[in-house]
Design a protein around this motif. Structure first.
Motif, mmCIF file in Angstrom:
data_model
loop_
_atom_site.group_PDB
_atom_site.id
_atom_site.type_symbol
_atom_site.label_atom_id
_atom_site.label_comp_id
_atom_site.label_asym_id
_atom_site.label_seq_id
_atom_site.Cartn_x
_atom_site.Cartn_y
_atom_site.Cartn_z
ATOM 1 N N GLN A 19 0.825 -1.196 0.000
ATOM 2 C CA GLN A 19 0.000 0.000 0.000
ATOM 3 C C GLN A 19 0.864 1.252 0.000
ATOM 4 O OE1 GLN A 19 -2.413 0.531 3.434
ATOM 5 N NE2 GLN A 19 -3.505 2.257 2.585
ATOM 6 N N THR A 20 0.638 2.120 -0.960
ATOM 7 C CA THR A 20 1.400 3.358 -1.039
ATOM 8 C C THR A 20 0.524 4.561 -0.734
ATOM 9 O OG1 THR A 20 0.991 3.532 -3.402
ATOM 10 C CG2 THR A 20 3.028 2.432 -2.725
ATOM 11 N N GLU A 21 -0.775 4.406 -0.834
ATOM 12 C CA GLU A 21 -1.678 5.520 -0.605
ATOM 13 C C GLU A 21 -2.834 5.057 0.282
ATOM 14 O OE1 GLU A 21 -4.596 8.323 -3.252
ATOM 15 O OE2 GLU A 21 -2.789 7.549 -4.166
ATOM 16 N N PRO A 22 -3.144 5.799 1.319
ATOM 17 C CA PRO A 22 -4.274 5.423 2.174
ATOM 18 C C PRO A 22 -5.581 5.407 1.382
ATOM 19 C CG PRO A 22 -2.953 7.107 3.235
ATOM 20 C CD PRO A 22 -2.459 6.986 1.819
ATOM 21 N N GLN A 45 -11.895 -5.861 10.636
ATOM 22 C CA GLN A 45 -10.751 -5.999 11.536
ATOM 23 C C GLN A 45 -9.446 -6.204 10.750
ATOM 24 O OE1 GLN A 45 -10.729 -9.623 13.890
ATOM 25 N NE2 GLN A 45 -9.752 -8.564 15.588
ATOM 26 N N LEU A 46 -9.453 -7.101 9.791
ATOM 27 C CA LEU A 46 -8.246 -7.393 9.008
ATOM 28 C C LEU A 46 -7.796 -6.188 8.181
ATOM 29 C CD1 LEU A 46 -9.010 -11.040 7.843
ATOM 30 C CD2 LEU A 46 -7.343 -10.320 9.562
ATOM 31 N N MET A 47 -8.741 -5.499 7.553
ATOM 32 C CA MET A 47 -8.389 -4.329 6.747
ATOM 33 C C MET A 47 -7.817 -3.218 7.623
ATOM 34 S SD MET A 47 -9.002 -4.894 3.493
ATOM 35 C CE MET A 47 -9.095 -3.268 2.793
ATOM 36 N N ALA A 48 -8.449 -2.978 8.768
ATOM 37 C CA ALA A 48 -7.986 -1.906 9.661
ATOM 38 C C ALA A 48 -6.582 -2.190 10.181
ATOM 39 C CB ALA A 48 -8.967 -1.732 10.816
ATOM 40 N N GLU A 49 -6.294 -3.445 10.453
ATOM 41 C CA GLU A 49 -4.953 -3.822 10.926
ATOM 42 C C GLU A 49 -3.922 -3.742 9.805
ATOM 43 O OE1 GLU A 49 -5.368 -7.726 12.632
ATOM 44 O OE2 GLU A 49 -6.505 -6.976 14.345
ATOM 45 N N ALA A 50 -4.296 -4.199 8.619
ATOM 46 C CA ALA A 50 -3.350 -4.241 7.497
ATOM 47 C C ALA A 50 -3.047 -2.849 6.939
ATOM 48 C CB ALA A 50 -3.904 -5.135 6.384
ATOM 49 N N TYR A 51 -4.007 -1.943 7.053
ATOM 50 C CA TYR A 51 -3.859 -0.605 6.465
ATOM 51 C C TYR A 51 -4.167 0.475 7.502
ATOM 52 C CZ TYR A 51 -4.072 -3.609 2.408
ATOM 53 O OH TYR A 51 -3.845 -4.607 1.504
ATOM 54 N N PRO A 52 -3.289 0.647 8.483
ATOM 55 C CA PRO A 52 -3.565 1.582 9.584
ATOM 56 C C PRO A 52 -3.643 3.050 9.165
ATOM 57 C CG PRO A 52 -1.315 0.760 9.711
ATOM 58 C CD PRO A 52 -1.997 -0.020 8.638
ATOM 59 N N GLN A 53 -3.144 3.405 8.000
ATOM 60 C CA GLN A 53 -3.233 4.787 7.523
ATOM 61 C C GLN A 53 -4.535 5.046 6.760
ATOM 62 O OE1 GLN A 53 -1.017 6.968 8.639
ATOM 63 N NE2 GLN A 53 -0.088 5.216 9.658
ATOM 64 N N SER A 54 -5.315 4.003 6.547
ATOM 65 C CA SER A 54 -6.570 4.120 5.811
ATOM 66 C C SER A 54 -7.735 4.311 6.773
ATOM 67 C CB SER A 54 -6.781 2.873 4.958
ATOM 68 O OG SER A 54 -5.796 2.810 3.942
ATOM 69 N N GLN A 55 -8.892 4.731 6.224
ATOM 70 C CA GLN A 55 -10.100 4.947 7.020
ATOM 71 C C GLN A 55 -11.162 3.932 6.618
ATOM 72 O OE1 GLN A 55 -8.744 7.163 9.478
ATOM 73 N NE2 GLN A 55 -10.902 7.605 9.505
ATOM 74 N N PHE A 56 -11.869 3.410 7.620
ATOM 75 C CA PHE A 56 -12.909 2.422 7.382
ATOM 76 C C PHE A 56 -14.158 2.780 8.176
ATOM 77 C CE2 PHE A 56 -8.763 0.466 7.025
ATOM 78 C CZ PHE A 56 -8.820 -0.073 5.752
ATOM 79 N N GLU A 57 -15.314 2.608 7.552
ATOM 80 C CA GLU A 57 -16.583 2.788 8.256
ATOM 81 C C GLU A 57 -17.499 1.643 7.862
ATOM 82 O OE1 GLU A 57 -18.562 6.636 9.091
ATOM 83 O OE2 GLU A 57 -20.147 5.840 7.799
ATOM 84 N N ARG A 85 -10.081 1.187 17.397
ATOM 85 C CA ARG A 85 -9.015 1.632 16.489
ATOM 86 C C ARG A 85 -9.364 3.035 15.997
ATOM 87 N NH1 ARG A 85 -5.674 -2.497 15.064
ATOM 88 N NH2 ARG A 85 -4.844 -1.239 13.359
ATOM 89 N N LYS A 86 -8.348 3.874 15.855
ATOM 90 C CA LYS A 86 -8.616 5.250 15.427
ATOM 91 C C LYS A 86 -9.028 5.358 13.961
ATOM 92 C CE LYS A 86 -3.881 6.565 14.353
ATOM 93 N NZ LYS A 86 -2.851 7.571 14.522
ATOM 94 N N ASN A 87 -8.811 4.315 13.168
ATOM 95 C CA ASN A 87 -9.156 4.372 11.746
ATOM 96 C C ASN A 87 -10.468 3.652 11.403
ATOM 97 O OD1 ASN A 87 -8.025 1.795 12.177
ATOM 98 N ND2 ASN A 87 -7.152 1.701 10.121
ATOM 99 N N VAL A 88 -11.282 3.356 12.445
ATOM 100 C CA VAL A 88 -12.520 2.608 12.228
ATOM 101 C C VAL A 88 -13.702 3.298 12.904
ATOM 102 C CG1 VAL A 88 -13.747 0.448 12.757
ATOM 103 C CG2 VAL A 88 -11.345 0.380 12.072
ATOM 104 N N ASP A 89 -14.807 3.374 12.166
ATOM 105 C CA ASP A 89 -16.096 3.785 12.727
ATOM 106 C C ASP A 89 -17.103 2.707 12.380
ATOM 107 O OD1 ASP A 89 -15.551 6.409 13.851
ATOM 108 O OD2 ASP A 89 -15.325 7.099 11.769
ATOM 109 N N VAL A 90 -17.944 2.361 13.333
ATOM 110 C CA VAL A 90 -19.068 1.462 13.098
ATOM 111 C C VAL A 90 -20.303 2.238 13.520
ATOM 112 C CG1 VAL A 90 -20.185 -0.723 13.699
ATOM 113 C CG2 VAL A 90 -17.687 -0.613 13.502
ATOM 114 N N VAL A 91 -21.259 2.350 12.594
ATOM 115 C CA VAL A 91 -22.471 3.123 12.870
ATOM 116 C C VAL A 91 -23.702 2.330 12.470
ATOM 117 C CG1 VAL A 91 -21.307 5.358 12.635
ATOM 118 C CG2 VAL A 91 -22.369 4.315 10.633
#
Length: 136
Positions: A19-22, A45-57, A85-91
């Motif tokens: 990964q070069t870009e979040p 969970q796997l995506m958030a761990e593998a790509y900590p610079q990315s954002q997930f909701e 995790r700071k890069n995850v939101d669940v709504v």
């Protein structure tokens, strides 16, 4: 020596191709199927761990409401870890909560709400977020 050089080249190319870009990714969950709940939570969970610079909701609505119910969720442990995790939101959609007579106190701690789940997803896509529909 040639084999060692080949192995080092392959290892380094894997690092360069990582990964070069979040990214920004929204997960859409509507299924009432507990297997989908487990799978979706694991993907998040796997995506958030593998790509900590990315954002997930993850947006929960319709039949998926039990996924975030702290008394009924089969994915509660994974979601609890993910929302910390700071890069995850669940709504969850507030309209879905209203239909199922849920309150914020019924939710896994850390899960938030949005007025309308579909609108939330559309706005994320409008802002350039990628889209994943979790289904069986």
């Amino acid at each position: 020596m040639k084999k060692l050089l080949l192995i080092l080249t392959l290892l380094m190319s894997g690092t360069v191709l990582g990964q070069t870009e979040p990214i920004k990714l929204v997960f859409d969950v509507t299924s009432s199927d507990p297997d989908v709940h487990r799978m979706a939570a694991k993907h998040l969970q796997l995506m958030a761990e593998a790509y900590p610079q990315s954002q997930f909701e993850m947006v929960i609505y319709s039949g998926a409401y039990q996924m975030v119910d702290k008394k009924a969720s089969v994915a509660g442990e994974m979601l609890s870890a993910a929302v910390n995790r700071k890069n995850v939101d669940v709504v969850i959609c507030e309209q879905t909560m209203k239909r199922h007579k849920m309150t914020m106190g019924d939710l896994i701690p850390g899960v938030g709400s949005v007025p309308d789940g579909i609108y939330e997803i559309v706005m994320k896509q409008k802002d350039g977020w990628g889209y994943i529909k979790e289904a069986k």
